[in-house]
Scaffold this motif. Structure first.
Motif, PDB file in Angstrom:
ATOM      1  N   ASP A 225      31.893  51.154  52.303  1.00 26.26           N
ATOM      2  CA  ASP A 225      32.956  51.599  52.703  1.00 26.26           C
ATOM      3  C   ASP A 225      33.725  51.767  54.073  1.00 26.26           C
ATOM      4  N   GLU A 322      34.580  57.351  43.456  1.00 33.03           N
ATOM      5  CA  GLU A 322      35.364  55.560  43.193  1.00 33.03           C
ATOM      6  C   GLU A 322      36.843  56.789  42.708  1.00 33.03           C
ATOM      7  N   ARG A 326      36.185  58.935  47.174  1.00 33.17           N
ATOM      8  CA  ARG A 326      36.337  58.173  48.375  1.00 33.17           C
ATOM      9  C   ARG A 326      38.110  58.236  48.851  1.00 33.17           C
ATOM     10  N   ARG A 340      41.418  51.557  46.494  1.00 36.34           N
ATOM     11  CA  ARG A 340      41.814  49.983  46.168  1.00 36.34           C
ATOM     12  C   ARG A 340      42.736  49.674  45.828  1.00 36.34           C
ATOM     13  N   THR A 416      36.228  47.062  42.722  1.00 36.74           N
ATOM     14  CA  THR A 416      36.107  47.861  43.765  1.00 36.74           C
ATOM     15  C   THR A 416      35.053  46.813  44.918  1.00 36.74           C
TER      16      THR A 416
END
Ligand code: AMP
Ligand code: MG
Length: 429
Positions: A225, A322, A326, A340, A416
């Protein structure tokens, strides 16, 4: 001050909606102080200040084709014969101007000679007698000439703060002679796994022990990432040891991820240590999501470092990352868009569930669905310890509380692992 999000006393309260937990984190994560970085390290980073063009791009009028620089008016009665008075290659300075009835051989990228107002591509010409060329087509003023500043005008604002530097941005900056950029640094993110049951590497599995999967998974996830992962190793369920490793993590990084010890078990020490070390902002939450219900977040009082307390179950840890870590880490990196892509897909099999007041995130494999649209199929094994099934999945299907989505129904998915999603071999138009 009482806030509706989570709890500091560590008591069990009502479920916190995902949106509230996420907003709570994002409100407390700010872009890291800008730094100067060489351009070749800037890809993926976020610009902190505007960039202006010091000169035009292209810097001079040049040819878009291999051919002949000429005066467009001379080609009015094409085919016409012009005398070739010189040649200019890319990188050269033209010496011979183009007069009436004349042409200069020119290569792509070479400066257009004085007097010429157009370029005829070589495919529309043929060699004539005695140093002449026959131009077979009429050419208009400006044809195949790339004007100075046509891409970027000198003095113009090229990119603003918040721009994520993609490879093409790096190319643009290079074309402007920019060697360093002012960006938010890549966040260094430390990871520690807590749990008395954990062993690492290939160490013997004594009875009751399991191998630490979370820390290697999160380190890999962070790298994928675009963050700089820092490995803090493993630590047992011992408050002083957890406190010491968090302090070490804060010294070495911009944020810390700690897995395990944030649930409601007797040995769930991470949340208690966070409550001790963090200011009043520390929250322990039971989030209305499955997997990923227990979550803790705080800012270390000593250093101002955000700490994300993720669940111990490996699937939950990655899902919680997630949803909450993130986005927060992307804020530190200066990103405006922190999520995302969420795409609409067709369920290729039933995504049934029962109502339990929680959002379900189903690990799904992405396929090309009917008519070439995105289709998703649940991975086999949806329990929060079944990491292998998650490894099979490329996305999380967002299944709201209720009965779920029948095969053929629409479902939103959070992709993802976009760079793993491959299409079947298709013919090109
Ligand atoms: P906890 O959140 O600490 O109660 O842990 C929940 C479950 O996740 C337990 O079954 C743990 O053994 C397991 N677990 C905790 N940490 C890890 C880890 N680093 N790797 C794999 N499993 C873990
Ligand atoms: Mg534990």
């Amino acid at each position: 001050m009482e806030t509706p999000v989570g709890d500091r006393s560590l008591g069990v309260r009502s479920l916190v909606p995902v949106a509230d937990a996420r907003a709570y984190v994002l409100d407390r994560c700010r872009g890291l102080a800008p730094v100067e970085r060489p351009l070749d390290e800037a890809g993926g980073l976020v610009l902190a200040v505007p960039v202006h063009a010091a000169h035009d791009v292209p810097p001079f009028a040049n040819s878009a084709m291999d051919g002949y620089a000429l005066r467009a008016a001379d080609t009015a009665g094409a085919p016409v014969t012009l005398s070739v008075v010189g040649a200019v290659m890319a990188g050269e300075t033209p010496v011979t101007p183009v007069g009436r009835g004349q042409a200069v051989r020119i290569m792509t990228g070479a400066p257009v000679p004085g007097g010429a107002d157009a370029v005829c591509k070589v495919e529309r010409t043929r060699p004539g007698d005695d140093g002449t060329v026959v131009v077979e087509a009429t050419v208009s003023v400006g044809d195949n000439v790339r004007l100075p500043g046509e891409d970027i005008a000198a003095g113009s604002a090229v990119f603003g703060p918040g721009t994520v530097l993609a490879p093409s941005h790096v190319g643009v900056l290079a074309s402007l002679g920019i060697e360093t950029v002012t960006v938010h640094p890549r966040p260094r993110v430390a990871v520690v796994a807590t749990g008395d049951e954990l062993v690492g590497g290939s160490d013997p599995l004594a009875p009751g022990k399991i191998r630490d999967a979370n820390r290697p998974a999160l380190l890999a996830r962070l790298r994928a990432d675009g963050f700089d992962p820092v490995d803090l190793g493993r630590v047992g369920d011992e408050p002083a040891a957890v406190a010491a490793v968090l302090a070490a993590g804060a010294a070495a990084s911009d944020a810390v991820l700690v897995t395990g010890g944030v649930s409601v078990g007797d040995r769930d020490v991470a949340k208690a240590v966070l409550a001790d070390l963090c200011g009043d902002d520390m929250r322990w939450m039971q989030v209305a999501v499955k997997p990923g219900k227990p979550f803790a977040f705080g800012i270390l009082a000593s250093t101002g470092t955000p700490v994300f307390g993720l669940p111990g179950n490996p699937v939950s840890a990655l899902v919680s990352y997630e949803l909450f870590a993130r986005p927060g880490l992307r804020r530190l990196a200066g990103h405006v868009a922190v999520d995302r892509p969420r795409l609409a897909a067709v369920a290729l099999a039933d995504l049934r569930r029962r109502s339990d007041g929680k959002l379900h995130l189903v690990r799904v494999v992405v396929e090309t669905g009917p008519d070439g649209c995105l289709g998703v199929r649940p991975a086999a094994g949806q329990a929060s310890h079944q990491l292998r099934a998650m490894a099979e999945a490329d996305a999380l299907a967002i299944v709201p509380d209720g009965d779920g989505v029948p095969a053929g129904g629409r479902v939103e998915v959070l992709v993802t692992d976009a760079n793993r999603v491959a299409g079947p071999d298709r013919t090109w138009p």
